[in-house]
Design a protein around this motif. Structure first.
Motif, PDB file in Angstrom:
ATOM      1  N   THR A 120       0.853  -1.192   0.000  1.00 14.46           N
ATOM      2  CA  THR A 120       0.000   0.000   0.000  1.00 14.46           C
ATOM      3  C   THR A 120       0.885   1.238   0.000  1.00 14.46           C
ATOM      4  OG1 THR A 120      -1.769  -1.093   1.246  1.00 14.46           O
ATOM      5  CG2 THR A 120      -1.739   1.302   1.284  1.00 14.46           C
ATOM      6  N   TRP A 121       0.713   2.117  -0.970  1.00 14.81           N
ATOM      7  CA  TRP A 121       1.493   3.338  -0.995  1.00 14.81           C
ATOM      8  C   TRP A 121       0.865   4.372  -0.062  1.00 14.81           C
ATOM      9  CZ3 TRP A 121       6.204   4.349  -2.260  1.00 14.81           C
ATOM     10  CH2 TRP A 121       6.621   5.678  -2.394  1.00 14.81           C
ATOM     11  N   ASP A 122       1.687   4.914   0.832  1.00 12.84           N
ATOM     12  CA  ASP A 122       1.267   5.958   1.760  1.00 12.84           C
ATOM     13  C   ASP A 122       1.698   7.293   1.165  1.00 12.84           C
ATOM     14  OD1 ASP A 122       0.835   7.739   3.818  1.00 12.84           O
ATOM     15  OD2 ASP A 122       1.738   6.493   5.373  1.00 12.84           O
ATOM     16  N   THR A 155       6.058   6.444   1.475  1.00  9.09           N
ATOM     17  CA  THR A 155       6.575   5.129   1.841  1.00  9.09           C
ATOM     18  C   THR A 155       5.585   4.049   1.437  1.00  9.09           C
ATOM     19  OG1 THR A 155       5.612   5.255   4.067  1.00  9.09           O
ATOM     20  CG2 THR A 155       7.882   6.033   3.801  1.00  9.09           C
ATOM     21  N   LEU A 156       6.062   2.811   1.481  1.00  9.35           N
ATOM     22  CA  LEU A 156       5.235   1.674   1.118  1.00  9.35           C
ATOM     23  C   LEU A 156       5.000   0.807   2.357  1.00  9.35           C
ATOM     24  CD1 LEU A 156       4.147   0.200  -1.600  1.00  9.35           C
ATOM     25  CD2 LEU A 156       5.967  -1.431  -1.073  1.00  9.35           C
ATOM     26  N   ARG A 193       7.420  -0.903   6.703  1.00  7.65           N
ATOM     27  CA  ARG A 193       7.306   0.390   6.025  1.00  7.65           C
ATOM     28  C   ARG A 193       8.618   0.625   5.273  1.00  7.65           C
ATOM     29  NH1 ARG A 193       4.056   4.938   6.347  1.00  7.65           N
ATOM     30  NH2 ARG A 193       3.008   4.260   8.269  1.00  7.65           N
ATOM     31  N   ARG A 205      10.915   2.696   2.587  1.00  6.33           N
ATOM     32  CA  ARG A 205      11.139   3.993   1.966  1.00  6.33           C
ATOM     33  C   ARG A 205      12.064   3.794   0.766  1.00  6.33           C
ATOM     34  NH1 ARG A 205      10.157   8.968   3.582  1.00  6.33           N
ATOM     35  NH2 ARG A 205       9.690   8.256   5.711  1.00  6.33           N
ATOM     36  N   CYS A 262       0.601  -3.000  -5.908  1.00  7.29           N
ATOM     37  CA  CYS A 262      -0.020  -1.673  -5.824  1.00  7.29           C
ATOM     38  C   CYS A 262       0.842  -0.686  -6.593  1.00  7.29           C
ATOM     39  CB  CYS A 262      -0.174  -1.216  -4.369  1.00  7.29           C
ATOM     40  SG  CYS A 262       1.355  -0.592  -3.616  1.00  7.29           S
ATOM     41  N   GLY A 271       2.786   2.884  -6.773  1.00  7.16           N
ATOM     42  CA  GLY A 271       3.432   3.758  -5.807  1.00  7.16           C
ATOM     43  C   GLY A 271       4.473   4.625  -6.474  1.00  7.16           C
ATOM     44  N   GLY A 272       5.282   5.300  -5.657  1.00  9.16           N
ATOM     45  CA  GLY A 272       6.244   6.246  -6.164  1.00  9.16           C
ATOM     46  C   GLY A 272       5.641   7.635  -6.264  1.00  9.16           C
ATOM     47  N   LEU A 286       3.170   7.719  -8.932  1.00 15.07           N
ATOM     48  CA  LEU A 286       2.310   6.516  -8.974  1.00 15.07           C
ATOM     49  C   LEU A 286       2.484   5.751 -10.283  1.00 15.07           C
ATOM     50  CD1 LEU A 286      -0.977   7.943  -7.375  1.00 15.07           C
ATOM     51  CD2 LEU A 286       0.789   6.560  -6.268  1.00 15.07           C
ATOM     52  N   TYR A 306       4.566  -1.933  -7.351  1.00 12.51           N
ATOM     53  CA  TYR A 306       5.270  -2.734  -6.353  1.00 12.51           C
ATOM     54  C   TYR A 306       4.562  -4.072  -6.185  1.00 12.51           C
ATOM     55  CZ  TYR A 306       8.183   1.216  -5.029  1.00 12.51           C
ATOM     56  OH  TYR A 306       9.100   2.230  -5.040  1.00 12.51           O
TER      57      TYR A 306
END
Length: 280
Positions: free
Chosen positions: A20-22, A27-28, A40, A42, A235, A237-238, A241, A245
């Motif tokens: 899950t991308w926060d 962070t993931l 978590r 980074r 998901c 991320g980055g 987005l 990942y």
């Protein structure tokens, strides 16, 4: 032709799950239920871990800080330090554990449960910020992936037990979902689900070591082989987005290699949908 996935984090997880991308922290979040850990990661930095009292099927960021965890016995809130746990919804039922977890645009949490032998009777529940809960489905075999369409009119469910991705009509205002029907046959066991901003649907096929990308009509667009034998979730991320990942497992993998149990990344894809934080 899509690029190959690389190893973003050599983790040797027993069964990495629920990336899950926060957005707030860049962070993931991801979990390893058999090890009872929440991670978590980074990108370009480290990977912090938190031990939890039960297998965690998913971890999502909270708008108030901290995380909400989908534990084997229900949904619990943890503060930013991971020290204070508060049950929000409890349904402890022997032989069941957390499946997929997702937050909708209104900040409600959606969570599925899976029987240990994946023999059926799993359910999908919607949990409000105040802890109010309602069951939407009660006949999932192994619901291991959830996703929304870009316009919030569809809810997708990947069920490894049936080998299908199903679609339900979704009403964002009321939080209701119904009219479940098959979208596509995966030809394997779909685990995890991610939707791109253009509406394409991605899922990991855990018994084939590959990713599939589908059009919103159910047509298979791409099949991407992975260096890991058992992918378990995915998901976007980055910062933009545009990185996908992928979590993987070493459990049930004979002679695991370097990529098995690692966190993988497929780079420079069309943008994914922006994830949401739980408002409870």
């Amino acid at each position: 032709m899509l690029a190959q996935a690389d190893i973003a984090l050599p983790a040797a997880a027993r069964c990495g799950r629920a990336p899950t991308w926060d957005v707030g922290t860049g962070t993931l979040l991801w979990t390893d239920p058999p090890s009872r850990t929440v991670h978590r990661f980074r990108p370009g930095g480290g990977n912090a871990t938190m031990q939890v009292p039960q297998p965690a099927g998913g971890a999502k960021p909270r708008s108030r800080g901290g995380v909400v965890l989908h534990l084997a016995e229900g949904i619990a809130l943890f503060d930013a330090h991971g020290e204070t746990r508060t049950w929000l919804a409890y349904w402890g039922r022997e032989g069941f554990t957390g499946g997929a977890t997702l937050v909708d645009r209104r900040g409600r949490l959606w969570a599925s449960t899976v029987r240990a032998d994946e023999g059926g009777q799993g359910w999908l529940v919607r949990v409000g910020p105040d802890g109010s809960a309602g069951v939407l489905l009660d006949d999932l075999r192994a619901g291991l992936g959830l996703g929304w369409s870009p316009d919030d009119t569809r809810l997708y469910v990947a069920d490894a037990g049936t080998g299908r991705v199903d679609v339900l009509d979704f009403d964002l205002a009321t939080g209701s979902a119904g009219n479940r029907r098959a979208l596509c046959e995966v030809g394997g066991e779909p685990a995890g689900l991610a939707v791109a901003a253009d509406g394409a649907i991605w899922t990991a096929v855990r018994d084939k070591g590959e990713l599939h990308r589908y059009a919103s009509t159910g047509e298979l667009l791409d099949s991407v082989p992975l260096p890991a034998k058992r992918p378990t979730g995915l998901c976007f991320g980055g910062a933009d987005l545009t990185d996908l990942y992928i979590t993987t497992a070493t459990d049930d993998v004979p002679e695991p290699g370097e990529a098995d149990g690692a966190l993988l990344a497929l780079r420079d894809l069309p943008e994914g949908l922006r994830p949401h934080a739980f408002t409870g």
